[in-house]
Design a protein around this motif. Structure first.
Motif, PDB file in Angstrom:
ATOM      1  N   SER A 115       0.822  -1.219   0.000  1.00 24.31           N
ATOM      2  CA  SER A 115       0.000   0.000   0.000  1.00 24.31           C
ATOM      3  C   SER A 115       0.849   1.260   0.000  1.00 24.31           C
ATOM      4  N   ARG A 116       1.977   1.244   0.676  1.00 21.36           N
ATOM      5  CA  ARG A 116       2.847   2.432   0.655  1.00 21.36           C
ATOM      6  C   ARG A 116       3.355   2.699  -0.765  1.00 21.36           C
ATOM      7  N   THR A 117       3.682   1.639  -1.482  1.00 19.02           N
ATOM      8  CA  THR A 117       4.129   1.795  -2.872  1.00 19.02           C
ATOM      9  C   THR A 117       2.985   2.293  -3.748  1.00 19.02           C
ATOM     10  N   ILE A 118       1.801   1.748  -3.561  1.00 19.48           N
ATOM     11  CA  ILE A 118       0.631   2.208  -4.318  1.00 19.48           C
ATOM     12  C   ILE A 118       0.360   3.679  -4.017  1.00 19.48           C
ATOM     13  N   ALA A 119       0.479   4.079  -2.750  1.00 17.76           N
ATOM     14  CA  ALA A 119       0.252   5.479  -2.366  1.00 17.76           C
ATOM     15  C   ALA A 119       1.201   6.407  -3.119  1.00 17.76           C
ATOM     16  N   LYS A 120       2.458   6.030  -3.236  1.00 14.02           N
ATOM     17  CA  LYS A 120       3.437   6.853  -3.961  1.00 14.02           C
ATOM     18  C   LYS A 120       3.040   6.992  -5.426  1.00 14.02           C
ATOM     19  N   CYS A 121       2.673   5.881  -6.044  1.00 19.47           N
ATOM     20  CA  CYS A 121       2.288   5.916  -7.460  1.00 19.47           C
ATOM     21  C   CYS A 121       1.001   6.711  -7.668  1.00 19.47           C
ATOM     22  N   ALA A 122       0.009   6.463  -6.827  1.00 21.67           N
ATOM     23  CA  ALA A 122      -1.279   7.159  -6.959  1.00 21.67           C
ATOM     24  C   ALA A 122      -1.099   8.660  -6.768  1.00 21.67           C
ATOM     25  N   SER A 123      -0.305   9.026  -5.786  1.00 16.37           N
ATOM     26  CA  SER A 123      -0.048  10.439  -5.531  1.00 16.37           C
ATOM     27  C   SER A 123       0.641  11.092  -6.734  1.00 16.37           C
ATOM     28  N   ALA A 124       1.560  10.372  -7.352  1.00 13.22           N
ATOM     29  CA  ALA A 124       2.258  10.899  -8.525  1.00 13.22           C
ATOM     30  C   ALA A 124       1.297  11.166  -9.683  1.00 13.22           C
ATOM     31  N   PHE A 125       0.193  10.424  -9.728  1.00 12.91           N
ATOM     32  CA  PHE A 125      -0.820  10.634 -10.769  1.00 12.91           C
ATOM     33  C   PHE A 125      -1.896  11.619 -10.341  1.00 12.91           C
ATOM     34  N   GLY A 126      -1.706  12.256  -9.208  1.00 13.04           N
ATOM     35  CA  GLY A 126      -2.645  13.282  -8.760  1.00 13.04           C
ATOM     36  C   GLY A 126      -3.868  12.753  -8.031  1.00 13.04           C
ATOM     37  N   MET A 127      -3.792  11.510  -7.566  1.00 19.55           N
ATOM     38  CA  MET A 127      -4.917  10.945  -6.816  1.00 19.55           C
ATOM     39  C   MET A 127      -4.825  11.376  -5.351  1.00 19.55           C
ATOM     40  N   HIS A 128      -5.966  11.418  -4.689  1.00 20.63           N
ATOM     41  CA  HIS A 128      -6.037  11.662  -3.257  1.00 20.63           C
ATOM     42  C   HIS A 128      -5.971  10.300  -2.580  1.00 20.63           C
ATOM     43  N   VAL A 129      -5.125  10.166  -1.573  1.00 30.53           N
ATOM     44  CA  VAL A 129      -4.897   8.878  -0.918  1.00 30.53           C
ATOM     45  C   VAL A 129      -5.507   8.890   0.477  1.00 30.53           C
ATOM     46  N   HIS A 130      -6.422   7.933   0.705  1.00 29.46           N
ATOM     47  CA  HIS A 130      -6.999   7.706   2.029  1.00 29.46           C
ATOM     48  C   HIS A 130      -6.583   6.298   2.462  1.00 29.46           C
ATOM     49  N   VAL A 131      -6.390   6.118   3.757  1.00 31.07           N
ATOM     50  CA  VAL A 131      -5.930   4.833   4.284  1.00 31.07           C
ATOM     51  C   VAL A 131      -6.815   4.424   5.447  1.00 31.07           C
ATOM     52  N   VAL A 132      -7.131   3.121   5.512  1.00 24.63           N
ATOM     53  CA  VAL A 132      -7.749   2.539   6.707  1.00 24.63           C
ATOM     54  C   VAL A 132      -6.804   1.439   7.166  1.00 24.63           C
ATOM     55  N   ASN A 133      -6.538   1.424   8.461  1.00 24.87           N
ATOM     56  CA  ASN A 133      -5.527   0.523   9.005  1.00 24.87           C
ATOM     57  C   ASN A 133      -5.892   0.173  10.443  1.00 24.87           C
ATOM     58  N   ARG A 134      -5.225  -0.839  11.005  1.00 27.15           N
ATOM     59  CA  ARG A 134      -5.460  -1.182  12.428  1.00 27.15           C
ATOM     60  C   ARG A 134      -5.317   0.036  13.313  1.00 27.15           C
ATOM     61  N   SER A 135      -4.295   0.812  13.030  1.00 31.74           N
ATOM     62  CA  SER A 135      -4.102   2.067  13.760  1.00 31.74           C
ATOM     63  C   SER A 135      -3.999   3.182  12.733  1.00 31.74           C
ATOM     64  N   LYS A 136      -4.389   4.375  13.131  1.00 28.40           N
ATOM     65  CA  LYS A 136      -4.369   5.480  12.180  1.00 28.40           C
ATOM     66  C   LYS A 136      -2.951   5.751  11.698  1.00 28.40           C
ATOM     67  N   VAL A 137      -2.870   6.060  10.414  1.00 31.19           N
ATOM     68  CA  VAL A 137      -1.606   6.398   9.774  1.00 31.19           C
ATOM     69  C   VAL A 137      -1.500   7.917   9.788  1.00 31.19           C
ATOM     70  N   PRO A 138      -0.353   8.461  10.187  1.00 28.92           N
ATOM     71  CA  PRO A 138      -0.243   9.932  10.168  1.00 28.92           C
ATOM     72  C   PRO A 138      -0.453  10.491   8.762  1.00 28.92           C
ATOM     73  N   THR A 139      -1.173  11.595   8.673  1.00 29.36           N
ATOM     74  CA  THR A 139      -1.326  12.236   7.372  1.00 29.36           C
ATOM     75  C   THR A 139       0.026  12.810   6.968  1.00 29.36           C
ATOM     76  N   SER A 140       0.226  12.921   5.659  1.00 25.70           N
ATOM     77  CA  SER A 140       1.517  13.338   5.133  1.00 25.70           C
ATOM     78  C   SER A 140       1.317  13.868   3.723  1.00 25.70           C
ATOM     79  N   ASP A 141       2.415  14.045   3.016  1.00 28.09           N
ATOM     80  CA  ASP A 141       2.326  14.438   1.611  1.00 28.09           C
ATOM     81  C   ASP A 141       1.619  13.367   0.785  1.00 28.09           C
ATOM     82  N   LEU A 142       1.679  12.104   1.233  1.00 27.16           N
ATOM     83  CA  LEU A 142       1.040  11.008   0.500  1.00 27.16           C
ATOM     84  C   LEU A 142      -0.369  10.708   0.998  1.00 27.16           C
ATOM     85  N   VAL A 143      -0.544  10.653   2.299  1.00 28.66           N
ATOM     86  CA  VAL A 143      -1.815  10.241   2.897  1.00 28.66           C
ATOM     87  C   VAL A 143      -2.589  11.472   3.353  1.00 28.66           C
TER      88      VAL A 143
END
Length: 178
Positions: free
Chosen positions: A40-68
């Motif tokens: 998912s981290r690799t997908i987030a990098k690729c999706a972000s590069a294409f201008g997609m907005h990245v949302h994540v659901v995980n066992r614990s919250k992931v800090p928001t960042s340039d990717l998420v």
């Protein structure tokens, strides 16, 4: 579409020319990653590069960042899927994840949502997936991980108990996305 565009252009047919809006663009779309491991981290990098907005659901919250842009924990799964266009499941199969993506989750998805499972088949409830696709509750799915695999006694089984091969809004691959 690429092969069709190639064949058409060879015949001087410019149907797919940019600007004719025959398809949507992924830029500006929201991709939702279920789990945030290395895939998912690799997908987030690729999706972000294409201008997609990245949302994540995980066992614990992931800090928001340039990717998420947004993060949810698993008890917010229905809220999470209601706000994304593409749902990518990249979770291992454990007792806690089995059937996690169930009929309630499919009911919460947007009707134009597209599901992609590259984690493990049983994370997505088989009947719920089949029904959501058959009934057109979601736009489509790409499934690479399944419920039934070849064995020494059956080298060519159906990938599930249900007739997924009859669904026109499903792309099926035999666990090869790696």
């Amino acid at each position: 579409p690429i092969q069709d565009a190639d064949q058409r252009l060879r015949q001087r047919d410019w149907t797919y020319q940019s600007g004719r809006q025959l398809h949507g663009e992924i830029a500006g779309e929201v991709i939702g990653l279920v789990g945030y491991g290395h895939i998912s981290r690799t997908i987030a990098k690729c999706a972000s590069a294409f201008g997609m907005h990245v949302h994540v659901v995980n066992r614990s919250k992931v800090p928001t960042s340039d990717l998420v842009e947004q993060s949810f924990d698993l008890n917010e799964l229905q809220q999470f899927v209601s706000g994304v266009d593409y749902v990518v499941v990249a979770l291992p199969h454990t007792p806690e994840t089995e059937g996690l993506i169930d009929s309630k989750v499919f009911a919460a998805m947007r009707s134009n949502a597209y599901l992609c499972n590259v984690g493990r088949g049983p994370v997505v409830d088989e009947k719920a997936l089949f029904d959501a696709l058959k009934d057109g509750r979601i736009r489509g799915a790409a499934i690479d991980t399944w419920y039934v695999y070849p064995s020494a006694t059956d080298t060519g089984p159906s990938p599930g108990v249900l007739p997924f091969e009859t669904l026109s809004n499903l792309t099926m691959t035999p666990h090869m996305s790696g």
